[in-house]
Motif scaffolding. Sequence first.
Motif, PDB file in Angstrom:
ATOM      1  N   LEU A 179       1.873  -8.633  -5.441  1.00  0.00           N
ATOM      2  CA  LEU A 179       1.773  -7.208  -5.752  1.00  0.00           C
ATOM      3  C   LEU A 179       0.728  -6.966  -6.840  1.00  0.00           C
ATOM      4  O   LEU A 179      -0.021  -5.978  -6.784  1.00  0.00           O
ATOM      5  N   SER A 180       0.638  -7.883  -7.806  1.00  0.00           N
ATOM      6  CA  SER A 180      -0.327  -7.720  -8.896  1.00  0.00           C
ATOM      7  C   SER A 180      -1.756  -7.624  -8.377  1.00  0.00           C
ATOM      8  O   SER A 180      -2.572  -6.846  -8.903  1.00  0.00           O
ATOM      9  N   GLU A 181      -2.063  -8.385  -7.324  1.00  0.00           N
ATOM     10  CA  GLU A 181      -3.407  -8.338  -6.733  1.00  0.00           C
ATOM     11  C   GLU A 181      -3.671  -6.997  -6.072  1.00  0.00           C
ATOM     12  O   GLU A 181      -4.773  -6.446  -6.149  1.00  0.00           O
ATOM     13  N   ALA A 182      -2.659  -6.479  -5.383  1.00  0.00           N
ATOM     14  CA  ALA A 182      -2.801  -5.190  -4.713  1.00  0.00           C
ATOM     15  C   ALA A 182      -2.996  -4.062  -5.732  1.00  0.00           C
ATOM     16  O   ALA A 182      -3.788  -3.146  -5.526  1.00  0.00           O
ATOM     17  N   ILE A 183      -2.279  -4.158  -6.858  1.00  0.00           N
ATOM     18  CA  ILE A 183      -2.447  -3.163  -7.921  1.00  0.00           C
ATOM     19  C   ILE A 183      -3.854  -3.243  -8.484  1.00  0.00           C
ATOM     20  O   ILE A 183      -4.522  -2.214  -8.656  1.00  0.00           O
ATOM     21  N   ALA A 184      -4.334  -4.454  -8.751  1.00  0.00           N
ATOM     22  CA  ALA A 184      -5.688  -4.639  -9.314  1.00  0.00           C
ATOM     23  C   ALA A 184      -6.746  -4.055  -8.388  1.00  0.00           C
ATOM     24  O   ALA A 184      -7.672  -3.359  -8.825  1.00  0.00           O
ATOM     25  N   ALA A 185      -6.593  -4.310  -7.090  1.00  0.00           N
ATOM     26  CA  ALA A 185      -7.561  -3.785  -6.110  1.00  0.00           C
ATOM     27  C   ALA A 185      -7.536  -2.264  -6.079  1.00  0.00           C
ATOM     28  O   ALA A 185      -8.575  -1.604  -6.003  1.00  0.00           O
ATOM     29  N   ALA A 186      -6.325  -1.681  -6.155  1.00  0.00           N
ATOM     30  CA  ALA A 186      -6.203  -0.226  -6.115  1.00  0.00           C
ATOM     31  C   ALA A 186      -6.795   0.420  -7.357  1.00  0.00           C
ATOM     32  O   ALA A 186      -7.432   1.479  -7.285  1.00  0.00           O
ATOM     33  N   LEU A 187      -6.598  -0.219  -8.501  1.00  0.00           N
ATOM     34  CA  LEU A 187      -7.122   0.352  -9.756  1.00  0.00           C
ATOM     35  C   LEU A 187      -8.655   0.290  -9.801  1.00  0.00           C
ATOM     36  O   LEU A 187      -9.294   1.155 -10.394  1.00  0.00           O
TER      37      LEU A 187
ATOM     38  N   LEU B 142       2.039  -2.400 -13.838  1.00  0.00           N
ATOM     39  CA  LEU B 142       1.092  -1.290 -13.976  1.00  0.00           C
ATOM     40  C   LEU B 142       0.712  -1.088 -15.444  1.00  0.00           C
ATOM     41  O   LEU B 142      -0.458  -0.857 -15.769  1.00  0.00           O
ATOM     42  N   SER B 143       1.701  -1.178 -16.314  1.00  0.00           N
ATOM     43  CA  SER B 143       1.444  -1.046 -17.754  1.00  0.00           C
ATOM     44  C   SER B 143       0.489  -2.133 -18.225  1.00  0.00           C
ATOM     45  O   SER B 143      -0.462  -1.871 -18.969  1.00  0.00           O
ATOM     46  N   ARG B 144       0.729  -3.360 -17.777  1.00  0.00           N
ATOM     47  CA  ARG B 144      -0.099  -4.498 -18.201  1.00  0.00           C
ATOM     48  C   ARG B 144      -1.547  -4.298 -17.758  1.00  0.00           C
ATOM     49  O   ARG B 144      -2.487  -4.556 -18.521  1.00  0.00           O
ATOM     50  N   GLN B 145      -1.726  -3.823 -16.527  1.00  0.00           N
ATOM     51  CA  GLN B 145      -3.079  -3.727 -15.990  1.00  0.00           C
ATOM     52  C   GLN B 145      -3.838  -2.481 -16.454  1.00  0.00           C
ATOM     53  O   GLN B 145      -5.065  -2.472 -16.444  1.00  0.00           O
ATOM     54  N   THR B 146      -3.107  -1.432 -16.833  1.00  0.00           N
ATOM     55  CA  THR B 146      -3.789  -0.190 -17.251  1.00  0.00           C
ATOM     56  C   THR B 146      -3.850  -0.028 -18.761  1.00  0.00           C
ATOM     57  O   THR B 146      -4.632   0.776 -19.270  1.00  0.00           O
ATOM     58  N   GLY B 147      -3.011  -0.781 -19.470  1.00  0.00           N
ATOM     59  CA  GLY B 147      -2.943  -0.601 -20.915  1.00  0.00           C
ATOM     60  C   GLY B 147      -2.148   0.630 -21.322  1.00  0.00           C
ATOM     61  O   GLY B 147      -2.069   0.978 -22.503  1.00  0.00           O
ATOM     62  N   LYS B 148      -1.534   1.287 -20.333  1.00  0.00           N
ATOM     63  CA  LYS B 148      -0.699   2.463 -20.619  1.00  0.00           C
ATOM     64  C   LYS B 148       0.766   2.036 -20.678  1.00  0.00           C
ATOM     65  O   LYS B 148       1.134   0.984 -20.154  1.00  0.00           O
ATOM     66  N   GLU B 149       1.590   2.885 -21.248  1.00  0.00           N
ATOM     67  CA  GLU B 149       3.031   2.608 -21.215  1.00  0.00           C
ATOM     68  C   GLU B 149       3.614   3.383 -20.044  1.00  0.00           C
ATOM     69  O   GLU B 149       3.800   4.597 -20.116  1.00  0.00           O
TER      70      GLU B 149
ATOM     71  N   GLU C 117       0.805  -1.225   0.000  1.00  0.00           N
ATOM     72  CA  GLU C 117       0.000   0.000   0.000  1.00  0.00           C
ATOM     73  C   GLU C 117       0.835   1.270   0.000  1.00  0.00           C
ATOM     74  O   GLU C 117       0.332   2.339  -0.351  1.00  0.00           O
ATOM     75  N   ASN C 118       2.126   1.154   0.379  1.00  0.00           N
ATOM     76  CA  ASN C 118       2.994   2.335   0.288  1.00  0.00           C
ATOM     77  C   ASN C 118       3.065   2.841  -1.147  1.00  0.00           C
ATOM     78  O   ASN C 118       3.344   4.017  -1.391  1.00  0.00           O
ATOM     79  N   TYR C 119       2.820   1.956  -2.082  1.00  0.00           N
ATOM     80  CA  TYR C 119       2.828   2.318  -3.507  1.00  0.00           C
ATOM     81  C   TYR C 119       1.418   2.377  -4.088  1.00  0.00           C
ATOM     82  O   TYR C 119       1.060   3.341  -4.762  1.00  0.00           O
ATOM     83  N   THR C 120       0.609   1.364  -3.806  1.00  0.00           N
ATOM     84  CA  THR C 120      -0.683   1.265  -4.496  1.00  0.00           C
ATOM     85  C   THR C 120      -1.682   2.317  -4.010  1.00  0.00           C
ATOM     86  O   THR C 120      -2.654   2.603  -4.707  1.00  0.00           O
ATOM     87  N   GLU C 121      -1.454   2.904  -2.830  1.00  0.00           N
ATOM     88  CA  GLU C 121      -2.351   3.964  -2.365  1.00  0.00           C
ATOM     89  C   GLU C 121      -2.001   5.323  -2.963  1.00  0.00           C
ATOM     90  O   GLU C 121      -2.707   6.299  -2.723  1.00  0.00           O
ATOM     91  N   ASN C 122      -0.924   5.375  -3.716  1.00  0.00           N
ATOM     92  CA  ASN C 122      -0.485   6.657  -4.286  1.00  0.00           C
ATOM     93  C   ASN C 122      -0.285   6.543  -5.796  1.00  0.00           C
ATOM     94  O   ASN C 122       0.728   6.991  -6.342  1.00  0.00           O
ATOM     95  N   LEU C 123      -1.254   5.940  -6.458  1.00  0.00           N
ATOM     96  CA  LEU C 123      -1.114   5.696  -7.899  1.00  0.00           C
ATOM     97  C   LEU C 123      -1.456   6.910  -8.761  1.00  0.00           C
ATOM     98  O   LEU C 123      -1.060   6.954  -9.931  1.00  0.00           O
TER      99      LEU C 123
END
Length: 284
Positions: A274-282, A209-216, A142-148
Amino acid sequence: MSIVVTGATGHLGRHVVEQLLEKVPAEGITAVVRDKARAAHLAERGVKLAVADYNAPETFDGLFAAGDKVLLISGNEFDKGRPAQHQVVIDAAKAAGVALLAYTSAAGSLSAALADDHRATEKALLASGLPYSLLRNGWYHENYTENLAPVLEHNAVVAAAGEGRVSSAARADYAAAAVAVLTGEGHENTTYELGGDEAWSFAEYAAELSRQTGKEITYSAVPAQTLVGILTGAGLPEPFAAILAGVDASIARGELVVSTGDLSRLAGRPTTPLSEAIAAALKG
């Protein structure tokens, strides 16, 4: 006997209390909070509330009882002398004769300034003679995923961590380890080095992050002083920005790679990827 959790409505404390409620009767849990209103939902479920503040030693007088198991969650007021705040709890616990005082510390390998308060508290806890358990928590997802928001705005992960790797895990994982210690047996005078099962690099984080958002989204490795400038520009006080840059320097040296397996062993399950935490944050 009660299981007492300080900072019970904080980021980590909330998870600890929720998971305790799955294992022990609510009346066997005491949530220590500064604001009773924020804990009304716990009182409704039968959890006992105690109002106390690390900055007011008298509020801890008589709070603990002999035989209690206590979780001291480290304070987050970096400017108020955390070791002295924690000493208040240690002194009250010793006066009561608690059965165990568990403390959420920092990874033993961490040399950054962030760890100084934790080392001082560990020293005080050991000097107290209380039965203790040092829960040396590594870094949180969450130190990272809460500040996306800034990452997604600029399509860049910015850190001063070089190619260093991090064994982070979710707060819920660290809470599960604390609950295991508070509800289990044989955890007196123990030290646990806690971290996620998989270490990752910031380049890998940016790629996920790129994979899950489709952004580069790219990883931009910057010098520590540059990071301090970015963080203060975003509104962080300079002393705190310097602490965070110091942690990045520690990451670059490999100090937040924790490979003991203690966390998943205590939690009784693999740690959250980490991938799960990113998915939840997004999902928000």
